[in-house]
Design an enzyme around this catalytic site. Sequence first.
Site, PDB file in Angstrom:
ATOM      1  N   PRO A  94      37.049   7.183  -5.613  1.00 52.97           N
ATOM      2  CA  PRO A  94      37.219   8.352  -4.740  1.00 52.97           C
ATOM      3  C   PRO A  94      36.768   8.068  -3.313  1.00 52.97           C
ATOM      4  CG  PRO A  94      36.337   9.027  -6.846  1.00 52.97           C
ATOM      5  CD  PRO A  94      36.318   7.527  -6.838  1.00 52.97           C
ATOM      6  N   CYS A  95      37.279   8.854  -2.377  1.00 50.04           N
ATOM      7  CA  CYS A  95      37.332   8.408  -0.984  1.00 50.04           C
ATOM      8  C   CYS A  95      36.517   9.232   0.009  1.00 50.04           C
ATOM      9  CB  CYS A  95      38.778   8.409  -0.538  1.00 50.04           C
ATOM     10  SG  CYS A  95      39.603   9.999  -0.723  1.00 50.04           S
ATOM     11  N   GLN A  96      35.387   9.772  -0.368  1.00 50.84           N
ATOM     12  CA  GLN A  96      34.614  10.514   0.628  1.00 50.84           C
ATOM     13  C   GLN A  96      33.125  10.505   0.308  1.00 50.84           C
ATOM     14  OE1 GLN A  96      36.154  14.481   0.539  1.00 50.84           O
ATOM     15  NE2 GLN A  96      35.895  14.711  -1.649  1.00 50.84           N
ATOM     16  N   TYR A  98      30.001   8.725   1.548  1.00 48.27           N
ATOM     17  CA  TYR A  98      29.302   7.508   1.158  1.00 48.27           C
ATOM     18  C   TYR A  98      27.898   7.431   1.753  1.00 48.27           C
ATOM     19  CZ  TYR A  98      34.050   6.384  -0.016  1.00 48.27           C
ATOM     20  OH  TYR A  98      35.311   6.442  -0.546  1.00 48.27           O
ATOM     21  N   ASN A 139      41.574   2.236  -1.750  1.00 46.62           N
ATOM     22  CA  ASN A 139      41.132   3.507  -1.194  1.00 46.62           C
ATOM     23  C   ASN A 139      42.117   3.937  -0.115  1.00 46.62           C
ATOM     24  OD1 ASN A 139      39.179   5.532   0.238  1.00 46.62           O
ATOM     25  ND2 ASN A 139      38.082   4.884  -1.601  1.00 46.62           N
TER      26      ASN A 139
END
Length: 429
Positions: A94-96, A98, A139
């Site tokens: 998943p891409c948000q 970090y 990603n």
Amino acid sequence: MGSLFEDIVSDVTESDIRVVELFAGVGGFRIGLERASACFKTVWSNQWEPSTKRQDASIIYSERFGLEGHSNQDINTVPTSSIPECDMLVGGFPCQDYSVATTLNRSGGIEGKKGVLWWQIYRIIEESEHRPTYLFFENVDRLLKSPASQRGRDFAIILASLNDLGYDVEWRVINAAEYGMPQRRRRTYIVGYKRGNYAIRKSGKEEDWICQNGIFARAFSSEAVTAMKSFEIKGTLDEVSANFNKNGEKCEFENAGFMSNRKVNTIKVSPLYNGPFLTLGEILLSEDEVPEEFFIPEEEVEKWEYLKGSKSFMRTNAAGFQYKYSEGGMAFPDALDKASRTIITGEGGKAPSRFKHVVKTPSGKYRRLTPIELERLNMFPDNHTEGSSDMRRAFLMGNALVTGVVEKIGLSILSNAGKFDDNNNLIVD
């Protein structure tokens, strides 16, 4: 390898590359790698969709590949000791979110619900008795520029954390359509290798590795269009999170690069491709094969045309403030002589939409894309997602990757890993 995994890996030979697939979805990485070569053997996979009662992706994965070695459990709760030893760890994480809020005590101290899953990858690698030789992740393309307040910070955290785990890393932003595939889908692909691996020892100059000799360079030919930039990612992960590009407006990372020992070399590249291009029109079913519910009733065509058209008008928000709203037009119908637009998760359903694909049939009718056609745009086998509703099948393809990209990268990794037969031919069966 412990007896717990003997049944799972009983058909794996010494020459094979054992793969563990995290955030597996409906198996895009597995399809691409196994299409590249039978040397890639998936020994364990995990797919869990939070806040969803019916686990459609996991059900489909199990039906297509079998239950053996598949986990439908929240990865946060899976102990590393339950995951088989592997040569390659893959996943479209998943891409948000970090950011490191406090410390890396296992998966704790991370802001956001989804970004925390990156630290599950970190945790699994860190705790593995024998760390994978290769890492292969996917990603969204904006990963290199997020967040807006510290452009590139998230990617810097990922690179620094992989460096601290003992890996050199290369990346490339790839638009599948620029290399002949049927969908304009731009994604960031990341490949890591254990430091000291043969792949890096033979790399030569960093720019040569990025543009000529590296995994991505050999899979997707390109040319440099800017000068190389080099810089170091300094500090602990907490310090990278707090300070990277804190006052900078420009993103430090270009669409291709390589990092070793915290030194980043990055350059903007442009694709060099002279092969055939697969178009949207070429993957469509014939008109008589399309179920009636995918055709748009004549009385609704005007709604679709309006939503896809350009607009400019005044709006008033809840506070009474007036502002001008405008948006550009979108093709209606979608062009059949080029690759499709990017599939999104909201592609399914009959309701008129600005973003759903619409094609015009030879008879002059307008229609939406079927699940099989969406699968083809991601280069999945026909009916791979069969068993779920049409709405969910569209959602799953909106979340999937283009398997053809994975296949080409898999072949390049295989070549780099030196998997050859007795006659010194590259094994690609």
